[in-house]
Design a protein around this motif. Structure first.
Motif, PDB file in Angstrom:
ATOM      1  N   VAL A   1       0.834  -1.204   0.000  1.00 12.31           N
ATOM      2  CA  VAL A   1       0.000   0.000   0.000  1.00 12.31           C
ATOM      3  C   VAL A   1       0.865   1.248   0.000  1.00 12.31           C
ATOM      4  O   VAL A   1       0.594   2.223  -0.715  1.00 12.31           O
ATOM      5  N   PHE A   2       1.956   1.221   0.810  1.00 14.87           N
ATOM      6  CA  PHE A   2       2.845   2.378   0.883  1.00 14.87           C
ATOM      7  C   PHE A   2       3.530   2.621  -0.457  1.00 14.87           C
ATOM      8  O   PHE A   2       3.637   3.768  -0.907  1.00 14.87           O
ATOM      9  N   LEU A   3       3.980   1.538  -1.120  1.00 16.51           N
ATOM     10  CA  LEU A   3       4.622   1.692  -2.419  1.00 16.51           C
ATOM     11  C   LEU A   3       3.642   2.252  -3.450  1.00 16.51           C
ATOM     12  O   LEU A   3       4.019   3.074  -4.288  1.00 16.51           O
ATOM     13  N   LEU A   4       2.385   1.817  -3.378  1.00 13.91           N
ATOM     14  CA  LEU A   4       1.369   2.346  -4.284  1.00 13.91           C
ATOM     15  C   LEU A   4       1.154   3.830  -4.018  1.00 13.91           C
ATOM     16  O   LEU A   4       1.004   4.629  -4.950  1.00 13.91           O
ATOM     17  N   GLN A   5       1.172   4.205  -2.734  1.00  8.13           N
ATOM     18  CA  GLN A   5       1.029   5.617  -2.377  1.00  8.13           C
ATOM     19  C   GLN A   5       2.182   6.434  -2.961  1.00  8.13           C
ATOM     20  O   GLN A   5       1.963   7.520  -3.512  1.00  8.13           O
ATOM     21  N   ILE A   6       3.406   5.918  -2.860  1.00 13.12           N
ATOM     22  CA  ILE A   6       4.573   6.612  -3.402  1.00 13.12           C
ATOM     23  C   ILE A   6       4.433   6.777  -4.907  1.00 13.12           C
ATOM     24  O   ILE A   6       4.697   7.852  -5.464  1.00 13.12           O
ATOM     25  N   ASP A   7       3.995   5.715  -5.586  1.00 13.92           N
ATOM     26  CA  ASP A   7       3.820   5.785  -7.042  1.00 13.92           C
ATOM     27  C   ASP A   7       2.829   6.891  -7.416  1.00 13.92           C
ATOM     28  O   ASP A   7       3.053   7.648  -8.369  1.00 13.92           O
ATOM     29  N   LYS A   8       1.743   6.978  -6.666  1.00 15.25           N
ATOM     30  CA  LYS A   8       0.734   7.990  -6.969  1.00 15.25           C
ATOM     31  C   LYS A   8       1.264   9.403  -6.715  1.00 15.25           C
ATOM     32  O   LYS A   8       0.988  10.330  -7.486  1.00 15.25           O
ATOM     33  N   ILE A   9       2.045   9.569  -5.644  1.00 12.78           N
ATOM     34  CA  ILE A   9       2.639  10.888  -5.359  1.00 12.78           C
ATOM     35  C   ILE A   9       3.564  11.297  -6.495  1.00 12.78           C
ATOM     36  O   ILE A   9       3.528  12.446  -6.973  1.00 12.78           O
ATOM     37  N   LEU A  10       4.385  10.358  -6.949  1.00 13.84           N
ATOM     38  CA  LEU A  10       5.335  10.669  -8.018  1.00 13.84           C
ATOM     39  C   LEU A  10       4.611  10.960  -9.326  1.00 13.84           C
ATOM     40  O   LEU A  10       5.006  11.860 -10.079  1.00 13.84           O
ATOM     41  N   GLU A  11       3.556  10.224  -9.605  1.00 13.33           N
ATOM     42  CA  GLU A  11       2.759  10.481 -10.809  1.00 13.33           C
ATOM     43  C   GLU A  11       2.176  11.888 -10.778  1.00 13.33           C
ATOM     44  O   GLU A  11       2.181  12.606 -11.787  1.00 13.33           O
ATOM     45  N   ARG A  12       1.675  12.289  -9.628  1.00 12.87           N
ATOM     46  CA  ARG A  12       1.099  13.632  -9.499  1.00 12.87           C
ATOM     47  C   ARG A  12       2.162  14.705  -9.689  1.00 12.87           C
ATOM     48  O   ARG A  12       1.931  15.718 -10.355  1.00 12.87           O
ATOM     49  N   ALA A  13       3.335  14.468  -9.106  1.00 12.39           N
ATOM     50  CA  ALA A  13       4.409  15.460  -9.231  1.00 12.39           C
ATOM     51  C   ALA A  13       4.853  15.603 -10.679  1.00 12.39           C
ATOM     52  O   ALA A  13       5.038  16.719 -11.177  1.00 12.39           O
ATOM     53  N   VAL A  14       5.024  14.485 -11.365  1.00 10.12           N
ATOM     54  CA  VAL A  14       5.447  14.524 -12.768  1.00 10.12           C
ATOM     55  C   VAL A  14       4.379  15.197 -13.635  1.00 10.12           C
ATOM     56  O   VAL A  14       4.698  15.888 -14.607  1.00 10.12           O
TER      57      VAL A  14
END
Length: 380
Positions: free
Chosen positions: A9-22
């Motif tokens: 779940v945490f890794l999925l959260q990180i992926d979503k944060i990075l997607e938003r930033a990009v």
């Protein structure tokens, strides 16, 4: 099973944060904390590199030919992390004669240098007239040189001992020849850590307000963050958000630089100041500071090899050739290179080197195999 699920779940959260930033979405406090808590350094670095490429699509890494001149080492702020300063009255304290400073600038001009980073301590014996006269003398002799000099702490000390406001000091300094205000003294923009590492230095609001005042009177500058003091991750994120808020207001920061605290010869121990932590912090800074275009690699403290890697973690600039550097050197951590080695390191990172000025305007792009006609051996 439970631990693996939570990690997933945490890794999925990180992926979503990075997607938003990009995608260009602004990150908040919780986003920044999650990224600092993550061990996905390469993934965070890749996202930061994508954001950097949106701002700088050409495969060019810039650098500036400049010199640090430490005009004085006398300081009454007594920062625990500084190995350079000497207290007022010390037999080892000095103020360089003007002619020595002029000679150092001449040597910089002779090798194609364009920038002087002139800094010292908070010297209580030097009032506004000293700085005004020195800057005028420099500009009379070297009208082409950019004085990217002093610090918020020095400006505040000048104001104190001269019985002037910070704004009045900055206006006089600008009229005398100051062109840009560096980000020195930023460290961590949170007062808990600032009181711990430098009890007498101003608050984070003092640093921000002096920088914003400089921007308003026509002096652009840079923003900085130093890690490894044992600061909380929340304090790192708040530092970035406070810089970002100031940039929203004034648009005066030309670049951001982060580096690690160097503990040798100081009264403090470093906490988690590894190359990996530096690269992660650089990358997160690029993702959080969406309104600052240029990020410098801190090869002086981290070394040229980490400097090269940083060019794929959000940095688009290799900083200064640093013809002379005494503050970082006093902590025994200055990595010394010359102009042609900088060209080599940038090329080894797969980039095209280009000389810039303090405004980040490109002066010269070095073609493949092309070297600097005038080189130097860095000296202290």
């Amino acid at each position: 099973m439970g631990i693996n699920f939570r990690r997933g779940v945490f890794l999925l959260q990180i992926d979503k944060i990075l997607e938003r930033a990009v995608a260009g979405e602004r990150l908040g406090l919780e986003d920044g904390l999650a990224l600092f808590e993550s061990d996905q350094i390469e993934k965070i670095g890749a996202a930061a590199n994508q954001v950097m490429l949106k701002k700088h699509p050409e495969p060019i890494t810039t650098f500036v030919i400049g010199r640090n001149i430490n005009y004085s080492n006398i300081c009454d702020t007594y920062c625990r992390f500084c190995a350079f300063y000497r207290p007022p009255g010390s037999a080892e304290g000095y103020v360089l004669p003007d002619e020595v400073i002029f000679q150092k600038i001449q040597e910089t001009v002779d090798v194609g240098g364009t920038e002087i980073l002139m800094q010292g301590g908070t010297n209580p014996n030097l009032k506004i007239d000293y700085y005004v006269n020195l800057l005028r003398g420099i500009k009379q002799r070297f009208p082409q040189i950019t004085m990217h000099s002093l610090s918020t702490a020095e400006v505040e000390k000048i104001a104190e001992v001269s019985n002037l406001s910070v704004e009045e000091v900055l206006i006089q300094l600008k009229e005398a020849g100051l062109d840009s205000l560096p980000g020195a003294g930023g460290e961590i923009l949170d007062d808990r850590t600032r009181r711990k590492i430098s009890r007498l230095k101003g608050s984070w609001k003092d640093w921000i307000n002096t920088q914003k005042t400089a921007h308003r009177v026509g002096l652009p500058g840079t923003a900085t963050m130093v890690i490894g003091f044992g600061e909380l991750m929340e304090e790192r994120v708040l530092s970035l958000m406070r810089i970002r808020e100031a940039q929203d207001e004034t648009n005066g920061f030309k670049a951001f630089i982060t580096w690690t605290f160097q503990p040798d010869n100081t009264n403090m121990k470093a906490v988690n100041n590894t190359p990996e932590e530096y690269l992660k912090t650089l990358a997160i800074s690029r993702l959080m500071l969406d309104n600052i275009d240029n990020f410098q690699s801190s090869w002086v403290t981290m070394g040229p090899e980490i400097g090269k890697i940083s060019l794929s973690y959000g940095a688009n600039d290799f900083g200064s050739t640093m013809m002379e550097e005494n503050v970082v050197s006093a902590a025994k951590c200055a990595h010394k290179v010359n102009t042609n080695l900088i060209l080599q390191y940038i090329r080894e990172a797969g980039k095209i080197p280009a000389q810039r000025n303090t405004k980040y305007e490109i002066l010269r792009v070095f073609k493949e195999g092309e070297m600097a006609e005038v080189d130097f051996v860095m000296q202290n």
